[in-house]
Design an enzyme around this catalytic site. Structure first.
Site, PDB file in Angstrom:
ATOM      1  N   HIS A 104       2.496 -10.609   1.223  1.00  0.00           N
ATOM      2  CA  HIS A 104       2.788 -11.131   2.642  1.00  0.00           C
ATOM      3  C   HIS A 104       2.142 -12.230   3.330  1.00  0.00           C
ATOM      4  CE1 HIS A 104       5.643  -7.306   4.175  1.00  0.00           C
ATOM      5  NE2 HIS A 104       5.629  -7.588   2.756  1.00  0.00           N
ATOM      6  N   HIS A 266       7.455  -3.707  -6.202  1.00  0.00           N
ATOM      7  CA  HIS A 266       8.052  -2.447  -5.876  1.00  0.00           C
ATOM      8  C   HIS A 266       7.692  -1.324  -7.016  1.00  0.00           C
ATOM      9  CE1 HIS A 266      10.980  -4.085  -2.523  1.00  0.00           C
ATOM     10  NE2 HIS A 266       9.572  -4.397  -2.415  1.00  0.00           N
TER      11      HIS A 266
END
Length: 680
Positions: A104, A266
């Site tokens: 992020h 993920h």
């Protein structure tokens, strides 16, 4: 149930969702949002040097070079694998949390203006530290503080975060591609236009059929990428894929890199949404009480952490092995049929049909509990999109290809804004040059005979304005935000720069052909700059410095699509404004000056000098004439030097009767600075 296709799944409107309804950001008038409107006052503060506690003499490469990276790895690994009571680690390992933190941080990068990215450390400052998508990443940075405290100025926060992200992957069984230091410590947030919205997760940035405003990359204010529930919370995997593609291309990634990043990322960790964030989370860090000491989102639900953690409001893990690198993410993606469902917090997510997968996923904190896997709409986009689907299937069937693609894409994600490889520090730098690093040859060859070359340039028939414009066109491509562009590489002679309208392609072609016939042992990159310096020297009547050593990039090592993002829609120094530009020309001038690392004084003297060099002379006449009364043909950029208080003060200083000599001296210094940007 057939696979989703077309424009939607025909589902009812979702229940009230955090991603659809949130409170206003902590402030729309402080540093959270930069000026956008034409009527707002031109702000020159972005051209001022901000205080830095490390001082101007601090040598970060030398400090970083004194690091023992093995010792640092040992210390970071200890943090990753030691759960702390104040913020217990999911599955006993902080690796997934740290991967998300680094992703992020680096994922704010966008190729359109080079802003964001890991080097800027934006996640440590408002407003990015308070984005809804960054919930609880304040805890990840706080966990690393003891390591930063120990090593101090020997490693910057940005370098430490990226290093920790690599160690997180390594300790979970993944082999990374490499690591480079070189991101100096940042003490102030960069003023970045994150979009027009006044409220978190607002969406006023799309026009037409979801056409995203330039240079924005994220779908909504406060998101890193796209809404995980689907566009504006509609759980449509195909529509989500469209948004994902736009966003990741704006970040500089193609379809294969995009699939690798999502599938690889993920593979680890889980989402957290045991209850609705709206009712249980306190203010974000920027609005939290002083006693919180920079931490935000205090959680009133249950214990407030561990199994009661609330982050996005989505809830669940993708794989049965959330702290281990394997291929189970893609095996699950294609191994089940998926039905849409609501998380405990009321957000759309997906679960295996008919109760399949029950008991395959461990609980993050209670060994007596198990769960089915949970996927997001953005995950299913990798299965159902016509381009992403085949790539994902290939990666499923060839795990080694996924591992290589994710390693390379992760390295690119975390290093894309670091600039040329010459800036990379440390023994873990991979030896393979990559096209997105804008590589150039290292060997500049023998020193040229500058005096002889200058004479050939002056005898070539090329004019002073032509030579000055060509040199400026080459050097002024530099962007401090991601250290791309500049004169080194001589890419002005290559596509796409050779055809940019701002560069007057017909004139440029003639100048480059003439210079190429003169060069004899000097790179075109050097010769373009030398020719500009020679022209300024002739126009000024004073010596102009020239430092050789640039090399010429090859066409095959020039990413045309990537370099297209560097094309300026405005260059006030050349009085150029593309009709597509949406901001006033004077604001775009300041932004250009900021990317060129210029002060307000340097910006002023360069504009004034380049105006007179259009006529083959270098003098302060532009400011003299402007203050006597601007001509009818003056542009907004011209006029601002008479209308803006600070800029008029600079103009008056340079227009004075005793300022001519000082003006020329200052211009030459500023010119030399720009000509050498991008050299390391």
């Amino acid at each position: 149930m057939p696979e989703p296709h077309g424009g939607g799944l025909g589902l009812p409107a979702p229940t009230p969702s955090y991603y659809a309804s949130v409170e206003r950001p902590y402030s729309a008038s402080l540093e959270a949002r930069p000026a956008r409107a034409a009527e707002e006052r031109l702000d020159l503060r972005v051209l001022q040097k901000r205080p830095d506690p490390l001082g101007d003499d601090f040598d970060y490469p030398a400090a970083f070079g004194s690091l023992d990276l093995d010792e640092l790895a040992h210390d970071v690994d200890a943090v990753l694998t030691t759960s702390q009571d104040w913020w217990p680690a999911d599955f006993g390992h902080y690796g997934p949390l740290v991967v998300r933190m680094v992703w992020h941080c680096a994922g704010t990068y966008r190729v359109g203006d080079g802003r964001g990215g890991a080097s800027a450390s934006l996640q440590r400052f408002a407003p990015v530290d308070s984005w809804p998508d960054n919930r609880n990443l304040d805890k990840a940075r706080r966990l690393l503080w003891p390591v930063k405290k120990k090593y101090g100025r020997r490693i910057s926060w940005a370098d430490l975060m990226v290093f920790a992200g690599n160690r997180a992957l390594e300790t979970m069984g993944f082999r990374t591609f490499g690591y480079a230091g070189g991101r100096v410590d940042v003490f102030h947030p960069d003023d970045v236009d994150w979009g027009p919205e006044a409220g978190w997760l607002g969406d006023e940035r799309h026009t037409g059929v979801r056409t995203l405003d330039e240079p924005l990359a994220a779908d909504q204010l406060g998101l890193i990428y796209v809404n995980p529930e689907g566009p504006n919370t509609v759980p449509d995997a195909v529509a989500s894929a469209r948004d994902i593609r736009v966003t990741f291309r704006r970040m500089g990634f193609d379809d294969e890199e995009t699939v690798a990043l999502i599938a690889g990322g993920h593979t680890f960790g889980k989402t957290h949404g045991v209850a609705d964030p709206k009712y249980h989370l306190g203010p974000e860090p920027a609005r939290a009480d002083l006693a919180q000491q920079g931490l935000g989102w205090a959680n009133s639900y249950g214990t407030g952490n561990a199994g009661d953690t609330i982050t996005s409001g989505l809830d669940g893990a993708w794989t049965p092995t959330p702290t281990q690198w394997d291929n189970s993410y893609l095996e699950n993606l294609f191994g089940y049929e998926w039905d849409v469902a609501l998380s405990p917090a009321g957000l759309w997510q997906w679960v295996p049909r008919g109760g399949a997968g029950a008991g395959t996923v461990p609980d993050a904190h209670d060994p007596a509990k198990t769960h089915p896997p949970t996927f997001l709409t953005t995950d299913l986009a990798l299965r159902y999109d016509r381009a992403y689907g085949p790539i994902a299937r290939r990666f499923r069937d060839n795990p080694d290809q996924l591992a290589d693609a994710f390693a390379r894409a992760w390295f690119k994600l975390t290093h894309l804004d670091l600039g040329p490889r010459e800036r990379y520090l440390g023994p873990l730098v991979p030896p393979e040059p990559l096209i997105w690093q804008d590589p150039v040859p290292a060997d500049a060859g023998a020193a040229p005979d500058v005096a002889a070359l200058k004479q050939r340039i002056l005898d070539s028939g090329l004019t002073i304005p032509e030579l000055v414009e060509t040199a400026w066109a080459s050097a002024s491509t530099f962007r401090d935000s991601d250290k791309r562009g500049g004169s080194n590489g001589g890419r002005l002679r290559l596509e796409p720069q050779r055809s940019w309208a701002v560069n007057k392609p017909d004139q440029l072609d003639r100048v480059l052909r003439t210079l190429d016939a003169l060069r004899h042992g000097i790179s075109m990159a050097d010769l373009i700059v030398l020719a500009g310096c020679t022209a300024v020297e002739r126009a000024a009547g004073v010596p102009v410095p020239f430092t050789p050593g640039r090399t010429d990039a090859a066409p095959e090592w020039t990413d045309v699509a990537s370099f297209a993002a560097l094309e300026p829609l405005a260059d006030g120094f050349r009085n150029y404004l593309d009709p597509r530009a949406r901001r006033p020309a004077e604001h775009l001038l300041v932004d250009k000056a900021r990317q060129l690392t210029l002060t307000a004084t340097e910006m002023t003297v360069l504009v004034g000098g380049l105006r007179t060099l259009e006529h083959g002379v270098l003098s302060n006449a532009f400011f003299v004439d402007l203050l006597d009364g601007p001509p009818d043909t003056a542009t907004r950029v011209d006029l601002v030097f008479g209308s803006h208080g600070e800029l008029r003060a600079f103009a008056e200083a340079y227009a004075s009767d005793d300022a001519a000599e000082g003006f020329v001296r200052d211009f030459v210094v500023a010119w030399d600075k720009v000509m050498n940007l991008g050299r390391y």
